[in-house]
Write a protein that holds these residues in place. Structure first.
Motif: not given
Length: 297
Positions: A36-56
């Motif tokens: 369980p997460q109560f809540p959990r912060a997810l930090a942003p990933v390091r910005r790069t020249a190419t954006r990556r999309l994440h699908l969960v």
């Protein structure tokens, strides 16, 4: 991928988390189980020249994602799309999930279509085939050889693009569904995408194939953001751009890719590509395929 798999266990026992990550070409596929997460912060990933999309894809449990002041509740079978450039919080669990991250430039989508789905829930029934493939890729990595990686990455990119482009926009005006011309317009769009490789695909040919006049075809597209000709040209360029960024097609000449997507002359293709993306096709391919290179988007 090749067959590279990294498994991480997080301790102490009060916070157990198991992650498996596998690389398939440019796509990263992963699975996770966590408490369980109560809540959990997810930090942003390091910005790069190419954006990556994440699908969960949430497989088991229920979770709430807090993102830019909006709460999104996910149940088992739901997808969630994000680009991880802004912080978000996760609460709920215990949960298990699978996901995929890949460069936006490898998705045969215009940037605004990807932007439309960032931060949104996607009903699982819309991506049942993708869900099955992601689950298998994380559970049965021994089935595939390292040489399968680039091709599997291409297949995954196509499937993710199809899911995003065919998912309804939660902010769309509901009155659009009552437009009596919309079903025909959607059929016409599907027809053009199936025939993009035909250099004779023109607005007049599209109208003839559907038994309507050219003027009526243009009226149908008045409700869209572009003309029929512009739509055909954009889709051709998107498909060519995808192939140029595909490492599995690095040996295919640029002019062959241009012909494949309906451009009769390589010079016309190069001119149209530069006008839209601000870079020559050969330069785009070199930057897209270089490790850490900048991909024009």
């Amino acid at each position: 991928m090749g067959g590279l798999t990294r498994v991480h266990g997080h301790h102490p026992a009060s916070v157990r988390q198991h992650v498996r990550l596998v690389e398939y070409g440019a796509a990263s596929v992963w699975s996770v189980t966590c408490p369980p997460q109560f809540p959990r912060a997810l930090a942003p990933v390091r910005r790069t020249a190419t954006r990556r999309l994440h699908l969960v894809l949430l497989l088991h449990g229920e979770a709430t994602i807090l993102h830019e002041g909006r709460e999104t509740v996910l149940g088992a079978g739901d997808f969630y799309c994000d680009d991880r450039v802004r912080p978000l919080q996760l609460r709920g669990g215990p949960i298990s999930a699978v996901g995929i991250a890949l460069p936006e430039a490898l998705l045969p989508l215009p940037p605004d279509e990807a932007d439309r789905m960032v931060g949104r829930r996607i009903a699982g029934r819309a991506g049942a085939l993708l869900a099955r493939l992601l689950t298998r890729l994380t559970e049965d990595t021994g089935t595939f050889q390292p040489s399968d990686g680039p091709r599997l990455g291409t297949v995954l990119g196509n499937m993710v693009a199809a899911l995003l482009s065919h998912s309804p926009d939660a902010d769309a005006d509901s009155s659009a569904s009552t437009d009596t011309g919309r079903p025909l317009t959607m059929r016409i769009m599907a027809f053009t995408q199936r025939h993009l490789s035909d250099p004779e695909l023109t607005p007049r040919a599209v109208a003839a194939a559907h038994g309507i006049s050219l003027s009526y075809l243009h009226r149908l597209f008045e409700a869209e953001r572009e003309t029929v000709a512009a739509y055909i040209r954009r889709r051709r360029l998107e498909r060519a751009r995808f192939d140029l960024a595909d490492p599995a097609q690095a040996a295919t000449p640029v002019h062959v890719i241009a012909t494949r997507w309906g451009f009769a002359r390589a010079t016309d293709f190069a001119r149209a590509f530069r006008a839209v993306y601000g870079i020559a096709p050969t330069d785009f391919r070199r930057q897209a395929c270089a490790p850490g290179g900048r991909i024009a988007t």
